[in-house]
Write a protein that holds these residues in place. Structure first.
Motif, PDB file in Angstrom:
ATOM      1  N   GLY A  45       0.818  -1.213   0.000  1.00 11.64           N
ATOM      2  CA  GLY A  45       0.000   0.000   0.000  1.00 11.64           C
ATOM      3  C   GLY A  45       0.848   1.256   0.000  1.00 11.64           C
ATOM      4  N   ALA A  46       1.921   1.255   0.788  1.00 10.74           N
ATOM      5  CA  ALA A  46       2.817   2.410   0.830  1.00 10.74           C
ATOM      6  C   ALA A  46       3.522   2.598  -0.516  1.00 10.74           C
ATOM      7  CB  ALA A  46       3.839   2.243   1.943  1.00 10.74           C
ATOM      8  N   PHE A  47       3.943   1.491  -1.120  1.00  8.49           N
ATOM      9  CA  PHE A  47       4.610   1.574  -2.423  1.00  8.49           C
ATOM     10  C   PHE A  47       3.666   2.116  -3.489  1.00  8.49           C
ATOM     11  CE2 PHE A  47       5.842  -0.351  -6.496  1.00  8.49           C
ATOM     12  CZ  PHE A  47       7.122   0.172  -6.610  1.00  8.49           C
ATOM     13  N   VAL A  48       2.431   1.633  -3.508  1.00  4.73           N
ATOM     14  CA  VAL A  48       1.445   2.112  -4.475  1.00  4.73           C
ATOM     15  C   VAL A  48       1.146   3.589  -4.233  1.00  4.73           C
ATOM     16  CG1 VAL A  48      -0.974   1.887  -5.190  1.00  4.73           C
ATOM     17  CG2 VAL A  48       0.443  -0.144  -4.926  1.00  4.73           C
ATOM     18  N   LEU A  49       1.094   4.005  -2.977  1.00  4.26           N
ATOM     19  CA  LEU A  49       0.857   5.407  -2.653  1.00  4.26           C
ATOM     20  C   LEU A  49       2.004   6.297  -3.144  1.00  4.26           C
ATOM     21  CD1 LEU A  49      -1.043   7.363  -1.116  1.00  4.26           C
ATOM     22  CD2 LEU A  49       0.447   7.021   0.851  1.00  4.26           C
ATOM     23  N   VAL A  50       3.241   5.866  -2.933  1.00  3.00           N
ATOM     24  CA  VAL A  50       4.394   6.658  -3.365  1.00  3.00           C
ATOM     25  C   VAL A  50       4.445   6.751  -4.889  1.00  3.00           C
ATOM     26  CG1 VAL A  50       6.923   6.667  -3.468  1.00  3.00           C
ATOM     27  CG2 VAL A  50       5.784   6.257  -1.308  1.00  3.00           C
ATOM     28  N   VAL A  51       4.253   5.636  -5.572  1.00  4.39           N
ATOM     29  CA  VAL A  51       4.302   5.645  -7.035  1.00  4.39           C
ATOM     30  C   VAL A  51       3.103   6.409  -7.599  1.00  4.39           C
ATOM     31  CG1 VAL A  51       4.237   4.187  -9.101  1.00  4.39           C
ATOM     32  CG2 VAL A  51       5.682   3.562  -7.178  1.00  4.39           C
ATOM     33  N   GLY A  52       1.940   6.269  -6.992  1.00  2.33           N
ATOM     34  CA  GLY A  52       0.773   7.031  -7.430  1.00  2.33           C
ATOM     35  C   GLY A  52       0.973   8.520  -7.258  1.00  2.33           C
ATOM     36  N   ALA A  53       1.549   8.924  -6.131  1.00  5.10           N
ATOM     37  CA  ALA A  53       1.834  10.344  -5.905  1.00  5.10           C
ATOM     38  C   ALA A  53       2.862  10.847  -6.912  1.00  5.10           C
ATOM     39  CB  ALA A  53       2.334  10.554  -4.477  1.00  5.10           C
ATOM     40  N   PHE A  54       3.821   9.999  -7.255  1.00  3.84           N
ATOM     41  CA  PHE A  54       4.831  10.352  -8.255  1.00  3.84           C
ATOM     42  C   PHE A  54       4.174  10.694  -9.590  1.00  3.84           C
ATOM     43  CE2 PHE A  54       7.351   8.797 -11.836  1.00  3.84           C
ATOM     44  CZ  PHE A  54       8.505   9.530 -11.710  1.00  3.84           C
ATOM     45  N   PHE A  55       3.327   9.800 -10.085  1.00  5.64           N
ATOM     46  CA  PHE A  55       2.685  10.041 -11.373  1.00  5.64           C
ATOM     47  C   PHE A  55       1.678  11.190 -11.297  1.00  5.64           C
ATOM     48  CE2 PHE A  55       4.110   5.647 -12.279  1.00  5.64           C
ATOM     49  CZ  PHE A  55       4.844   5.935 -13.413  1.00  5.64           C
ATOM     50  N   PHE A  56       1.032  11.368 -10.164  1.00  2.00           N
ATOM     51  CA  PHE A  56       0.103  12.490  -9.985  1.00  2.00           C
ATOM     52  C   PHE A  56       0.839  13.825 -10.046  1.00  2.00           C
ATOM     53  CE2 PHE A  56      -2.286  15.415  -7.226  1.00  2.00           C
ATOM     54  CZ  PHE A  56      -3.472  15.463  -7.944  1.00  2.00           C
TER      55      PHE A  56
END
Length: 84
Positions: A4-15
């Motif tokens: 979940g933390a990894f998906v959040l970091v990568v999602g924030a990156f692309f956002f």
């Protein structure tokens, strides 16, 4: 929890990169150019991670966090305002 933390970091990156590309301003062309490059580098790293474990190699772990840092810097550059 880690996934979940990894998906959040990568999602924030692309956002952040998506917002940077959409932003106008005096640095718009430069920000777009670098944003596409950084986005391509992260996408390549994620796709490569499907068949290998690139994060656990020390140099690629540092490169992952440098890409996050570049995304934050590009976001700040895209929304930079000039003050006189």
């Amino acid at each position: 929890l880690g996934l979940g933390a990894f998906v959040l970091v990568v999602g924030a990156f692309f956002f952040l990169l998506f917002q940077s590309v959409r932003a106008g301003g005096k640095n718009a062309a430069l920000v777009r150019l670098y944003s596409f490059g950084v986005c391509g580098a992260m996408f390549t790293m994620l796709v490569h991670g499907l068949v290998d474990v690139p994060y656990f190699k020390n140099d690629l772990a540092v490169f992952f966090w440098l890409l996050i840092f570049y995304a934050v810097c590009l976001h700040r550059l895209a929304y930079e305002r000039t003050t006189i």
